[in-house]
Design a protein around this motif. Structure first.
Motif, PDB file in Angstrom:
ATOM      1  N   ASP A 193     -21.388  -1.157  32.024  1.00 62.60           N
ATOM      2  CA  ASP A 193     -21.388  -0.892  30.773  1.00 62.60           C
ATOM      3  C   ASP A 193     -20.706  -1.519  29.797  1.00 62.60           C
ATOM      4  N   GLU A 194     -21.406  -2.292  29.330  1.00 62.50           N
ATOM      5  CA  GLU A 194     -20.627  -3.916  29.062  1.00 62.50           C
ATOM      6  C   GLU A 194     -20.033  -3.479  27.333  1.00 62.50           C
ATOM      7  N   LYS A 195     -19.299  -3.936  27.249  1.00 59.01           N
ATOM      8  CA  LYS A 195     -18.707  -4.046  25.402  1.00 59.01           C
ATOM      9  C   LYS A 195     -17.548  -5.254  25.082  1.00 59.01           C
ATOM     10  N   GLU A 241     -15.672  -7.655  22.226  1.00 61.95           N
ATOM     11  CA  GLU A 241     -15.537  -7.604  21.181  1.00 61.95           C
ATOM     12  C   GLU A 241     -14.583  -9.152  20.884  1.00 61.95           C
ATOM     13  N   THR A 290     -14.945  -5.191  27.582  1.00 63.21           N
ATOM     14  CA  THR A 290     -14.329  -3.889  28.449  1.00 63.21           C
ATOM     15  C   THR A 290     -15.794  -3.297  29.394  1.00 63.21           C
ATOM     16  N   THR A 291     -16.136  -3.287  30.394  1.00 67.34           N
ATOM     17  CA  THR A 291     -17.303  -2.738  31.806  1.00 67.34           C
ATOM     18  C   THR A 291     -16.491  -1.515  32.560  1.00 67.34           C
TER      19      THR A 291
END
Length: 274
Positions: free
Chosen positions: A102-104, A106, A115-116
Motif C-alpha cells: 500500500d504505497e503513498k 506525498e 510510505t509503503t
C-alpha cells in the motif's frame, strides 16, 4: 515340541506381536501424512509463485525537493546523487502476491515522503526503491526488512533497518545516524559533526572520515573497528568489550573535546588512526 497351526494353516512368526503390528501401522500413517504435507507444501509454493508479480515504475523528482523521507515495511532502499546531466528521479519495484504494498507518495513544500506498508497476511510483499537526488538533499530512511544505502549526499542522513545492512558512503552532513537491528553498519569516506553507528547483532566499521566532534559506535554482538583521522586528536575514548580484545592505538585524553564511544558485548574493539 511342535508350534500350533493357525486357521490359515501356517505357523505364526515368533517376532509377530500386536505391539509390533501397531508400530508398523504408525510408521505407515506417519509416511502418508508426511507425503501429504510435502504435496500440500509444494502446491502452496506453486500457488505463491503463480500469483506473485513485480511491477516497476519511474517518476521524476521535483527540483524543489530538499528532504526525502522513505518509510517501508519490506524492501531495499538506495539513494545516491544525480550526476551532471542526469535527472533526479524515483525508480521502484513493487512485489505483490496474496497481499500487496500500500504505497503513498506525498510532495509537500520541499519534502518528498514515501510510505509503503504491507499489512498482515501471507505471501510475498515488498517495495524496493532507488532514488537519485540533488547533493544537498537531507535523507531519512527506515525499513523493517531490507538494506539501506546512501551515497554522495552532502547533508544529514538517517538510515535505519531492523534486519539488513546500512551503508553510508561519500557523505558529508552535520549528523549521521546509521542503525540496524541485525546487520552490519558501515560509514566510509564521510564527514560529520556527530555520528551514531549502532547494531544489535552485526559488525560496525568506520573509516576514511574527516575531523569531528562526537562518534558513537555500539553493537551488542559483533566487532567494532574505527579508523580515526590522523590529523585530529587527541580523543576522549570510551572503548569497552565484555568478551573480546580491546585495541586502542590513538592518542587519548579524557578532557578532549572530541569524544569517541566504541563498545560491544561480544566482539573485538579496535580504535586506530588511518
Amino acid at each position: 515340541m511342535h508350534q500350533p497351526i493357525d486357521s490359515n494353516g501356517s505357523a505364526p512368526h515368533p517376532g509377530d506381536s500386536p505391539r509390533r503390528s501397531g508400530l508398523r501401522r504408525a510408521v505407515r500413517l506417519l509416511a502418508i501424512l508426511t507425503s501429504l504435507a510435502l504435496v500440500g507444501g509444494g502446491a502452496w509454493y506453486l500457488l505463491l509463485f503463480l500469483v506473485t508479480r513485480t511491477d516497476s515504475g519511474t517518476a521524476a523528482i521535483a527540483e524543489s525537493v530538499r528532504t526525502v523521507e522513505v518509510t517501508i515495511d519490506s524492501g531495499d532502499v538506495r539513494i545516491d546523487v544525480a550526476g551532471q546531466g542526469e535527472k533526479t528521479e524515483l525508480r521502484k519495484e513493487l512485489t505483490k502476491s496474496l497481499r500487496s504494498p500500500d504505497e503513498k507518495i506525498e510532495h509537500a513544500g520541499d519534502t518528498l515522503r514515501i510510505t509503503t506498508t504491507c499489512g498482515d497476511g501471507m505471501g510475498k510483499c515488498a517495495s524496493d526503491y532507488s532514488l537519485t537526488v540533488q547533493a544537498g538533499t537531507r535523507v531519512k530512511v527506515s525499513t523493517r526488512l531490507g538494506d539501506v544505502s546512501v551515497t554522495g549526499v552532502q547533508a544529514s542522513v538517517e538510515g535505519r533497518t531492523r534486519m539488513g545492512s546500512v551503508r553510508v558512503e561519500h557523505v558529508a552532513g552535520d549528523r549521521i545516524v546509521a542503525a540496524s537491528g541485525t546487520g552490519a553498519v558501515t560509514l566510509k569516506d564521510v564527514g560529520f559533526d556527530t555520528a551514531e553507528a549502532t547494531s544489535k547483532m552485526g559488525d560496525i566499521r568506520v573509516e576514511e572520515i574527516e575531523p569531528f566532534k562526537k562518534l558513537k559506535a555500539v553493537t551488542k554482538m559483533g566487532d567494532v573497528e574505527l579508523h580515526l583521522p590522523s590529523s585530529a586528536g587527541p580523543f576522549a575514548v570510551n572503548a569497552l568489550t565484555e568478551i573480546g580484545d580491546r585495541n586502542v592505538e590513538v592518542e587519548v585524553n579524557s578532557s578532549s573535546g572530541t569524544a569517541v564511544e566504541a563498545r560491544t558485548e561480544i566482539g573485538d574493539v579496535t580504535v586506530r588512526n588511518d
